[in-house]
Design a protein around this motif. Structure first.
Motif, PDB file in Angstrom:
ATOM      1  N   PRO A  50      52.661  14.655  40.396  1.00 16.86           N
ATOM      2  CA  PRO A  50      52.233  14.318  39.035  1.00 16.86           C
ATOM      3  C   PRO A  50      50.737  14.023  38.993  1.00 16.86           C
ATOM      4  N   VAL A  51      50.113  14.359  37.884  1.00 15.03           N
ATOM      5  CA  VAL A  51      48.673  14.156  37.728  1.00 15.03           C
ATOM      6  C   VAL A  51      48.411  12.730  37.270  1.00 15.03           C
ATOM      7  N   ARG A  52      47.530  12.057  37.974  1.00 13.35           N
ATOM      8  CA  ARG A  52      47.174  10.680  37.603  1.00 13.35           C
ATOM      9  C   ARG A  52      46.150  10.639  36.470  1.00 13.35           C
ATOM     10  N   TYR A  53      45.143  11.498  36.561  1.00 15.84           N
ATOM     11  CA  TYR A  53      44.160  11.538  35.484  1.00 15.84           C
ATOM     12  C   TYR A  53      43.400  12.857  35.554  1.00 15.84           C
ATOM     13  N   ALA A  54      42.726  13.176  34.450  1.00 16.07           N
ATOM     14  CA  ALA A  54      41.868  14.347  34.359  1.00 16.07           C
ATOM     15  C   ALA A  54      40.486  13.890  33.918  1.00 16.07           C
ATOM     16  N   TYR A  55      39.460  14.593  34.381  1.00 14.24           N
ATOM     17  CA  TYR A  55      38.103  14.224  33.977  1.00 14.24           C
ATOM     18  C   TYR A  55      37.270  15.481  33.773  1.00 14.24           C
ATOM     19  N   ALA A  56      36.268  15.351  32.917  1.00 15.92           N
ATOM     20  CA  ALA A  56      35.301  16.415  32.683  1.00 15.92           C
ATOM     21  C   ALA A  56      33.958  15.920  33.198  1.00 15.92           C
ATOM     22  N   PRO A  57      33.462  16.461  34.305  1.00 13.14           N
ATOM     23  CA  PRO A  57      32.218  15.942  34.880  1.00 13.14           C
ATOM     24  C   PRO A  57      31.020  16.189  33.983  1.00 13.14           C
ATOM     25  N   ALA A  58      30.085  15.268  34.034  1.00 13.27           N
ATOM     26  CA  ALA A  58      28.848  15.387  33.269  1.00 13.27           C
ATOM     27  C   ALA A  58      27.714  15.698  34.238  1.00 13.27           C
ATOM     28  N   CYS A  59      27.369  16.966  34.359  1.00 10.50           N
ATOM     29  CA  CYS A  59      26.299  17.384  35.255  1.00 10.50           C
ATOM     30  C   CYS A  59      25.790  18.736  34.782  1.00 10.50           C
ATOM     31  N   ASP A  60      24.907  19.357  35.535  1.00  5.86           N
ATOM     32  CA  ASP A  60      24.258  20.588  35.096  1.00  5.86           C
ATOM     33  C   ASP A  60      24.648  21.807  35.918  1.00  5.86           C
TER      34      ASP A  60
END
Length: 330
Positions: A50-60
């Motif tokens: 199961p997935v604990r969390y999802a994130y969208a990275p902030a970078c270039d």
């Protein structure tokens, strides 16, 4: 006033729209490869955990910084076609994801336990990060709420493939066990010491009123309503010379009380995400080193469960957490 009257007239005529939910072909699936240390792997099949969390990275850095990453207890993947510029939702048990998969497929439901991806019976346009609430799964994974900007929310019955445009009842505040929670704030002329009061209304997925709770104060954007719809949990905060500290969790409703949380040493509770059940909260935390995480909290004692600390991906670029979406913590 004209906008509200027009919206009310449109919503009064809202009806069930039933269309086949599983249109189109499923995406071919293959077993996912394990990710190397700190490097997300492409998820082309079922996730073994199961997935604990999802994130969208902030970078270039492209394309790694333009896609959603999923994190389980010991692995990390990225979702092909799921742009970080659009909303993503995870079910509370970490087994389902909903997101926009491009103009051809539109908004889709992704069963992470099987790898099957199926279109949702709503408009194919993307729901951008800055456009309304993110999609919200009901606690039992049966329903999905989607909302664009100031449009009325739509509730998708994932079992039947039907869509309901909900009547206007205020701002959406999440799900309870019996329906979608709305909140409205109005002047409290008859409550000494308060300038406003907040009315919470629970409507069934079919749009019928189920339960109402009115509390003093402007609480329309604070805390979370319990699954029963009888208790609102909010944070009591106090400013210090160095930071803003959480001094307690205030429970308003049938049994008012204040509970002192007991996070791990060096950590403080920074927000309440949702209720896991009638006795357990899911809370956001931060520590003195600037790290972030989530943990369950006992609503009677304030005792925490094992915290999930958000991992810091390996990168040479400055990194910041952006739009973290929480799935299953335990």
């Amino acid at each position: 006033m004209i906008r509200r009257s027009l919206a009310a007239a449109v919503l009064a005529a809202a009806v069930w729209v039933v269309v086949p939910l599983w249109q189109g072909e499923d995406v071919a699936t293959v077993p996912p490869a394990p990710s190397a240390a700190g490097v997300p792997a492409r998820l082309d099949g079922p996730a073994p955990e199961p997935v604990r969390y999802a994130y969208a990275p902030a970078c270039d850095e492209e394309p790694a910084c333009s896609r959603w990453n999923l994190v389980s207890a010991g692995r990390r993947w990225w979702l092909p076609g799921a742009s970080a510029g659009n909303q993503l939702a995870l079910s509370p048990d970490g087994t389902l994801a909903a997101y926009w998969l491009g103009a051809e497929h539109g908004n889709v439901l992704h069963d992470l336990t099987t790898g099957r991806i199926r279109p949702l019976p709503v408009a194919k346009d993307a729901i951008a990060v800055d456009g309304g609430l993110p999609p919200l799964f009901s606690p039992d994974n049966r329903y999905l709420m989607m909302q664009r900007d100031q449009d009325p929310p739509e509730v998708i019955d994932l079992a039947r493939g039907s869509v309901r445009r909900m009547p206007y009842a205020g701002a959406v505040r999440g799900w309870s066990a019996s329906g979608l929670v709305f909140a409205t704030t109005e002047p409290a002329r008859d409550l000494p010491g308060y300038v406003a009061r907040t009315a919470f209304t629970i409507r069934t997925p079919e749009g019928r009123p189920r339960r109402a709770l009115t509390l003093p104060g402007d609480l329309s954007a604070a805390g979370a309503l319990s699954p029963s719809g009888r208790t609102l949990a909010t944070l009591a905060r106090q400013a210090t010379p160095d930071a803003v500290a959480t001094t307690g969790i205030v429970f308003n409703g049938d049994r008012p009380r204040t509970v002192t949380p007991h996070p791990p040493p060096g950590w403080t509770v920074t927000g309440i995400l949702r209720w896991q059940d009638e006795r357990t909260l899911v809370a956001a935390m931060g520590d003195e080193e600037g790290r972030h995480g989530y943990a369950t909290l006992d609503a009677e004692t304030g005792a925490p469960g094992t915290p999930t600390i958000l991992e810091r991906p390996v990168t040479d670029l400055p990194y910041a957490w952006n739009d973290t979406v929480v799935g299953r913590l335990s």
